[in-house]
Design a protein around this motif. Sequence first.
Motif, PDB file in Angstrom:
ATOM      1  N   LEU A 154      16.885  26.201  63.584  1.00 61.66           N
ATOM      2  CA  LEU A 154      17.610  25.050  63.250  1.00 61.66           C
ATOM      3  C   LEU A 154      16.753  23.669  63.545  1.00 61.66           C
ATOM      4  CD1 LEU A 154      21.316  25.922  63.501  1.00 61.66           C
ATOM      5  CD2 LEU A 154      20.132  25.267  61.364  1.00 61.66           C
ATOM      6  N   ILE A 155      16.207  23.723  65.100  1.00 56.65           N
ATOM      7  CA  ILE A 155      15.674  22.870  65.833  1.00 56.65           C
ATOM      8  C   ILE A 155      14.274  22.398  64.883  1.00 56.65           C
ATOM      9  CG2 ILE A 155      14.177  22.092  67.870  1.00 56.65           C
ATOM     10  CD1 ILE A 155      16.603  23.813  69.424  1.00 56.65           C
ATOM     11  N   SER A 161      11.965  16.463  59.672  1.00 57.87           N
ATOM     12  CA  SER A 161      12.260  14.906  59.269  1.00 57.87           C
ATOM     13  C   SER A 161      12.153  13.983  60.692  1.00 57.87           C
ATOM     14  CB  SER A 161      13.720  15.075  58.785  1.00 57.87           C
ATOM     15  OG  SER A 161      14.568  15.582  59.663  1.00 57.87           O
ATOM     16  N   MET A 162      11.663  14.606  61.627  1.00 54.96           N
ATOM     17  CA  MET A 162      11.495  13.458  62.669  1.00 54.96           C
ATOM     18  C   MET A 162       9.942  13.040  62.795  1.00 54.96           C
ATOM     19  SD  MET A 162      14.207  13.050  64.611  1.00 54.96           S
ATOM     20  CE  MET A 162      15.232  13.222  63.284  1.00 54.96           C
ATOM     21  N   ASP A 163       9.808  11.565  63.613  1.00 53.25           N
ATOM     22  CA  ASP A 163       8.861  10.992  63.676  1.00 53.25           C
ATOM     23  C   ASP A 163       7.946  11.641  64.746  1.00 53.25           C
ATOM     24  OD1 ASP A 163       6.463   9.434  63.791  1.00 53.25           O
ATOM     25  OD2 ASP A 163       7.899   7.611  64.384  1.00 53.25           O
ATOM     26  N   VAL A 164       7.237  12.821  64.683  1.00 52.94           N
ATOM     27  CA  VAL A 164       6.593  13.385  65.966  1.00 52.94           C
ATOM     28  C   VAL A 164       5.435  13.890  65.382  1.00 52.94           C
ATOM     29  CG1 VAL A 164       8.733  14.102  67.053  1.00 52.94           C
ATOM     30  CG2 VAL A 164       7.769  15.576  65.372  1.00 52.94           C
ATOM     31  N   LEU A 165       4.475  14.151  66.247  1.00 52.53           N
ATOM     32  CA  LEU A 165       3.086  14.631  65.914  1.00 52.53           C
ATOM     33  C   LEU A 165       2.826  16.137  66.021  1.00 52.53           C
ATOM     34  CD1 LEU A 165       0.119  12.205  67.595  1.00 52.53           C
ATOM     35  CD2 LEU A 165       0.802  12.843  65.294  1.00 52.53           C
ATOM     36  N   GLY A 166       3.773  16.776  66.557  1.00 54.49           N
ATOM     37  CA  GLY A 166       3.566  18.304  66.607  1.00 54.49           C
ATOM     38  C   GLY A 166       5.006  18.886  66.268  1.00 54.49           C
ATOM     39  N   ILE A 195       6.504  11.246  70.422  1.00 55.58           N
ATOM     40  CA  ILE A 195       7.704  11.120  69.788  1.00 55.58           C
ATOM     41  C   ILE A 195       7.832   9.821  69.529  1.00 55.58           C
ATOM     42  CG2 ILE A 195       9.987  11.160  70.377  1.00 55.58           C
ATOM     43  CD1 ILE A 195       9.540  13.059  72.577  1.00 55.58           C
ATOM     44  N   GLY A 196       7.913   9.384  68.110  1.00 58.99           N
ATOM     45  CA  GLY A 196       8.252   8.029  67.470  1.00 58.99           C
ATOM     46  C   GLY A 196       9.325   7.224  68.090  1.00 58.99           C
ATOM     47  N   LEU A 205      19.063  16.053  68.284  1.00 60.52           N
ATOM     48  CA  LEU A 205      18.770  17.763  68.850  1.00 60.52           C
ATOM     49  C   LEU A 205      20.157  17.980  69.389  1.00 60.52           C
ATOM     50  CD1 LEU A 205      15.456  17.199  70.838  1.00 60.52           C
ATOM     51  CD2 LEU A 205      16.116  18.845  69.060  1.00 60.52           C
ATOM     52  N   ASN A 206      21.034  16.978  69.890  1.00 61.85           N
ATOM     53  CA  ASN A 206      22.333  17.817  70.603  1.00 61.85           C
ATOM     54  C   ASN A 206      23.481  17.950  69.394  1.00 61.85           C
ATOM     55  OD1 ASN A 206      21.236  17.356  72.944  1.00 61.85           O
ATOM     56  ND2 ASN A 206      22.594  16.186  73.957  1.00 61.85           N
TER      57      ASN A 206
END
Length: 261
Positions: A154-155, A161-166, A195-196, A205-206
């Motif tokens: 699930l994570i 859909s998150m603004d992350v590079l990896g 992390i954008g 996340l929580n």
Amino acid sequence: MSADLSPIDKAKFAAARRAVDLIEDGMRVGMGTGSTAAWMVRCLGERVREEGLRLQGVPTSTRTADLARQVGIDVVSLDEAKWLDITIDGADEFDPELNLIKGGGGALLQEKIVATASDQMVVITDASKEVHHLGGFPLPVEVIPFGWQTSRALIEELLESMDVLGRQTTLRLNGSQPYVTDEGNYIVDLHLNRIGNARQLALVLNQVPGVVENGLFIDICDMVIIGGSDGKVEIRDINEGSVSNEKIEFADDDNIFADLD
Ligand code: 5RP
């Protein structure tokens, strides 16, 4: 000062030594976890033994509790102390707004509760932990063992859909077995690189079932003390908007080095 200390340990010691000057008689103090926080606990113990400083220390791990008792600090639980004057802890990364990644030492859950229950959180660090954007250090997420693979999946779905590079995730191991936190949980490390929007990520996340807490500390840290191996310290206070520089003198006969291996 022990001649055998590495430059990085000297830097951590300098930050820790400056931070314990903030402690006044009668304070309730949150004590972080990790190698930098361990220096702080030793420095605090020295003040207790040599100055008769009275304080109640709330540890964030069994490791810190053991060390604190060893150096003569009165250890109490957070529920006994209820609210703390200050928490001093290390960090894995800090950004210009003093937002943090923590949990490299696996104690993020207790660390976040204790820091949040404090009037002031002070981070002690060497310069290597400073970043423009959080995320170079893997972000720890504590999950309960029941169905942890589902929580991890699930994570991973959420990260799409998150603004992350990896988006790689790994279960933290202790040898060949899952690493188990003081609370009996597992840790999934998120390799995000950058992390954008850390605030958004911390919140979402929580929301994932099975996630207990994540290692993003947003708007929790008030001050960072950055130590150098030459004893120089830089103190950044986010509330005052101030930056100051000082120098810590290392003493050759410092008692806190006596019990080092
Ligand atoms: C433990 C932590 C530590 O503060 C962080 O990992 C920094 O550790 P060190 O001072 O050893 O570099 O968050 O959970």
